[in-house]
Scaffold this motif. Structure first.
Motif, PDB file in Angstrom:
ATOM      1  N   ASP A  19       0.836  -1.216   0.000  1.00 60.83           N
ATOM      2  CA  ASP A  19       0.000   0.000   0.000  1.00 60.83           C
ATOM      3  C   ASP A  19       0.865   1.258   0.000  1.00 60.83           C
ATOM      4  O   ASP A  19       0.482   2.295  -0.545  1.00 60.83           O
ATOM      5  N   SER A  20       2.038   1.156   0.639  1.00 61.01           N
ATOM      6  CA  SER A  20       2.877   2.351   0.792  1.00 61.01           C
ATOM      7  C   SER A  20       3.644   2.701  -0.485  1.00 61.01           C
ATOM      8  O   SER A  20       4.389   3.675  -0.512  1.00 61.01           O
ATOM      9  N   THR A  21       3.451   1.922  -1.552  1.00 54.52           N
ATOM     10  CA  THR A  21       4.111   2.296  -2.814  1.00 54.52           C
ATOM     11  C   THR A  21       3.323   3.398  -3.522  1.00 54.52           C
ATOM     12  O   THR A  21       3.782   3.964  -4.501  1.00 54.52           O
ATOM     13  N   VAL A  22       2.114   3.678  -3.032  1.00 53.66           N
ATOM     14  CA  VAL A  22       1.317   4.787  -3.576  1.00 53.66           C
ATOM     15  C   VAL A  22       1.541   5.980  -2.642  1.00 53.66           C
ATOM     16  O   VAL A  22       1.086   5.967  -1.495  1.00 53.66           O
ATOM     17  N   PRO A  23       2.244   7.029  -3.084  1.00 49.88           N
ATOM     18  CA  PRO A  23       2.594   8.118  -2.162  1.00 49.88           C
ATOM     19  C   PRO A  23       1.391   8.744  -1.440  1.00 49.88           C
ATOM     20  O   PRO A  23       1.480   9.068  -0.268  1.00 49.88           O
ATOM     21  N   HIS A  24       0.258   8.889  -2.140  1.00 51.43           N
ATOM     22  CA  HIS A  24      -0.938   9.448  -1.497  1.00 51.43           C
ATOM     23  C   HIS A  24      -2.005   8.361  -1.348  1.00 51.43           C
ATOM     24  O   HIS A  24      -3.152   8.517  -1.791  1.00 51.43           O
ATOM     25  N   PHE A  25      -1.641   7.267  -0.692  1.00 50.68           N
ATOM     26  CA  PHE A  25      -2.538   6.115  -0.548  1.00 50.68           C
ATOM     27  C   PHE A  25      -3.747   6.455   0.336  1.00 50.68           C
ATOM     28  O   PHE A  25      -3.629   7.181   1.321  1.00 50.68           O
ATOM     29  N   ILE A  26      -4.907   5.896  -0.034  1.00 51.11           N
ATOM     30  CA  ILE A  26      -6.111   6.054   0.808  1.00 51.11           C
ATOM     31  C   ILE A  26      -6.248   4.792   1.665  1.00 51.11           C
ATOM     32  O   ILE A  26      -6.396   3.693   1.129  1.00 51.11           O
ATOM     33  N   PRO A  27      -6.161   4.928   3.005  1.00 49.70           N
ATOM     34  CA  PRO A  27      -6.136   3.758   3.890  1.00 49.70           C
ATOM     35  C   PRO A  27      -7.358   2.839   3.749  1.00 49.70           C
ATOM     36  O   PRO A  27      -8.456   3.293   3.433  1.00 49.70           O
ATOM     37  N   THR A  28      -7.113   1.541   4.010  1.00 52.15           N
ATOM     38  CA  THR A  28      -8.173   0.523   3.967  1.00 52.15           C
ATOM     39  C   THR A  28      -8.176  -0.214   5.309  1.00 52.15           C
ATOM     40  O   THR A  28      -7.494   0.194   6.244  1.00 52.15           O
ATOM     41  N   ASN A  29      -8.896  -1.347   5.356  1.00 53.12           N
ATOM     42  CA  ASN A  29      -8.911  -2.099   6.618  1.00 53.12           C
ATOM     43  C   ASN A  29      -7.763  -3.102   6.725  1.00 53.12           C
ATOM     44  O   ASN A  29      -7.778  -3.985   7.573  1.00 53.12           O
ATOM     45  N   LYS A  30      -6.755  -2.969   5.868  1.00 55.30           N
ATOM     46  CA  LYS A  30      -5.576  -3.857   5.925  1.00 55.30           C
ATOM     47  C   LYS A  30      -4.888  -3.737   7.296  1.00 55.30           C
ATOM     48  O   LYS A  30      -4.829  -2.665   7.882  1.00 55.30           O
ATOM     49  N   ARG A  31      -4.339  -4.871   7.726  1.00 56.09           N
ATOM     50  CA  ARG A  31      -3.704  -4.916   9.048  1.00 56.09           C
ATOM     51  C   ARG A  31      -2.408  -5.719   8.923  1.00 56.09           C
ATOM     52  O   ARG A  31      -2.363  -6.756   8.273  1.00 56.09           O
ATOM     53  N   GLY A  32      -1.359  -5.202   9.545  1.00 57.65           N
ATOM     54  CA  GLY A  32      -0.114  -5.961   9.655  1.00 57.65           C
ATOM     55  C   GLY A  32       0.739  -5.948   8.396  1.00 57.65           C
ATOM     56  O   GLY A  32       0.249  -5.721   7.291  1.00 57.65           O
ATOM     57  N   GLY A  33       2.042  -6.153   8.579  1.00 54.83           N
ATOM     58  CA  GLY A  33       2.940  -6.191   7.434  1.00 54.83           C
ATOM     59  C   GLY A  33       4.384  -6.054   7.874  1.00 54.83           C
ATOM     60  O   GLY A  33       4.692  -6.077   9.071  1.00 54.83           O
ATOM     61  N   LYS A  34       5.256  -5.944   6.887  1.00 52.88           N
ATOM     62  CA  LYS A  34       6.689  -5.816   7.189  1.00 52.88           C
ATOM     63  C   LYS A  34       7.098  -4.361   7.393  1.00 52.88           C
ATOM     64  O   LYS A  34       8.044  -4.055   8.107  1.00 52.88           O
ATOM     65  N   THR A  35       6.393  -3.469   6.667  1.00 56.28           N
ATOM     66  CA  THR A  35       6.664  -2.034   6.862  1.00 56.28           C
ATOM     67  C   THR A  35       5.337  -1.301   7.063  1.00 56.28           C
ATOM     68  O   THR A  35       4.281  -1.782   6.633  1.00 56.28           O
ATOM     69  N   LEU A  36       5.420  -0.149   7.679  1.00 55.94           N
ATOM     70  CA  LEU A  36       4.233   0.698   7.860  1.00 55.94           C
ATOM     71  C   LEU A  36       4.648   2.151   7.628  1.00 55.94           C
ATOM     72  O   LEU A  36       5.537   2.667   8.319  1.00 55.94           O
TER      73      LEU A  36
END
Ligand code: GLY
Ligand code: MN
Ligand code: MN
Length: 338
Positions: free
Chosen positions: A190-207
């Motif tokens: 998700d963070s590859t989109v500079p102006h990302f619109i947050p979703t209900n995604k949870r957890g990962g390697k980076t935030l």
């Protein structure tokens, strides 16, 4: 009262350009011209018009008149009414009147012209004032940045992106502040989109969290990227972004070309085999994106009192993005991180 110093400076500029009045207007929420607040100190007034000149006056909806009288240093507060452009026409007849051409709708410009008001675009004059922040404005951004950074340190990373957004806004509100823009909270891809619109995604390697408060309408703009369970590549990219972020900030001082800083970042990343899809920074103040633009395309020369972001980012398609963003003030002999 806020707006007094700004208006005083404006009137001097208008006189130099032989402009009688500046007319700034607010439409429906959220389409408010930040310059309306900038000059009048009146925040959140829909359908309002300010005339700034020798006999400044402000028109606001009738129910807002008492509030406006309390909040503005401009003493002549009137209520808006049908046929107001005719009244403006009589008052401003054949006078040269500045408007913010970046904001005022063409249809309203036509109405004013029909009432014999000679319009000139004063947006550049206004920008020249807004681009240099005074002490009070810097203090507001500093306060906003300080709370924003504190809040970022306490984020609960077990929550979803949208839940984290809610927590951020709640923390700002507890301290009497608002979000300066919609927070960006993004795990992994998700963070590859500079102006990302947050979703209900949870957890990962980076935030990646790009979120900041606004204090008395002046916004900070801060990004932190957290390495939660990083791969070697993530750590490597993080170090590169951090290094170019620090080196770019070191370049900031009066007289430096804004384009040089952006150029430096792109060259630095290229040598490491990466690139950044956006410019390295932008001004912050009443808006989260305003002059000075710290971009290859910009012809801005840095001056004392400018406030802007430095935010290099590297985005690895489909995997992760790393951005580190801080807010910088140009001082007399260098810079300060706000
Ligand atoms: N917060 C949006 C940006 O950094 O441009
Ligand atoms: Mn930014
Ligand atoms: Mn940002």
């Amino acid at each position: 009262m806020y707006g007094k110093i700004q208006t005083k400076k404006l009137l001097k500029k208008l006189e130099e350009k032989d402009i009688s009045y500046l007319l700034v207007m607010n439409l429906d929420l959220p389409q408010l011209d930040p310059n309306f607040y900038y000059f009048t100190g009146l925040d959140g007034y829909e359908h309002s018009i300010a005339l700034l000149g020798e006999k400044s006056r402000v028109y606001v909806p009738s129910f807002e008149v008492p509030r406006a009288k309390r909040e503005s240093s401009i003493r002549d507060i009137r209520k808006t009414k049908a046929g107001l452009t005719k009244e403006l026409g009589k008052f401003l007849n054949n006078k040269k009147v500045g408007i913010n051409g970046e904001f005022m709708p063409v249809n309203f410009q036509k109405k004013l012209k029909r009432n014999k008001i000679k319009l000139v675009d004063a947006s550049k004059i206004i920008e020249e004032l807004r681009v240099i922040k005074n002490k009070e404005e810097v203090e507001r951004i500093k306060k906003a940045a300080s709370l924003s950074k504190k809040v970022l340190k306490k984020v609960d990373i077990s929550k979803s992106e949208t839940q984290i957004v809610a927590d951020l806004i709640y923390e700002y509100a507890r301290h009497g502040m608002k979000p300066g823009y919609d927070p960006i909270v993004a795990f992994d891809g998700d963070s590859t989109v500079p102006h990302f619109i947050p979703t209900n995604k949870r957890g990962g390697k980076t935030l990646l969290i790009d979120a900041a408060a606004a204090y008395k309408n002046y916004t900070a703009d801060i990004t932190r990227t957290f390495l939660l369970k990083p791969t070697k590549e993530m750590k490597k990219v993080y170090e590169i972004v951090k290094e170019v972020h620090d080196l770019a900030i070191d370049m900031v001082e009066p007289g430096v070309k804004a384009s040089e800083i952006d150029n430096f970042m792109q060259d630095f990343l290229k040598k490491k085999g990466y690139s950044c899809p956006h410019s390295i920074g932008h001004g912050i103040g009443l808006l989260v994106h305003e002059r000075p633009y710290i971009s290859i395309k910009s012809d801005e020369i840095l001056k004392e009192g400018m406030t802007f972001t430095i935010e290099p980012g590297v985005y690895i398609t489909g995997k992760f993005g790393i951005r580190i963003e801080d807010d910088i003030l140009v001082t007399k002999s260098g810079h300060k991180i706000l």
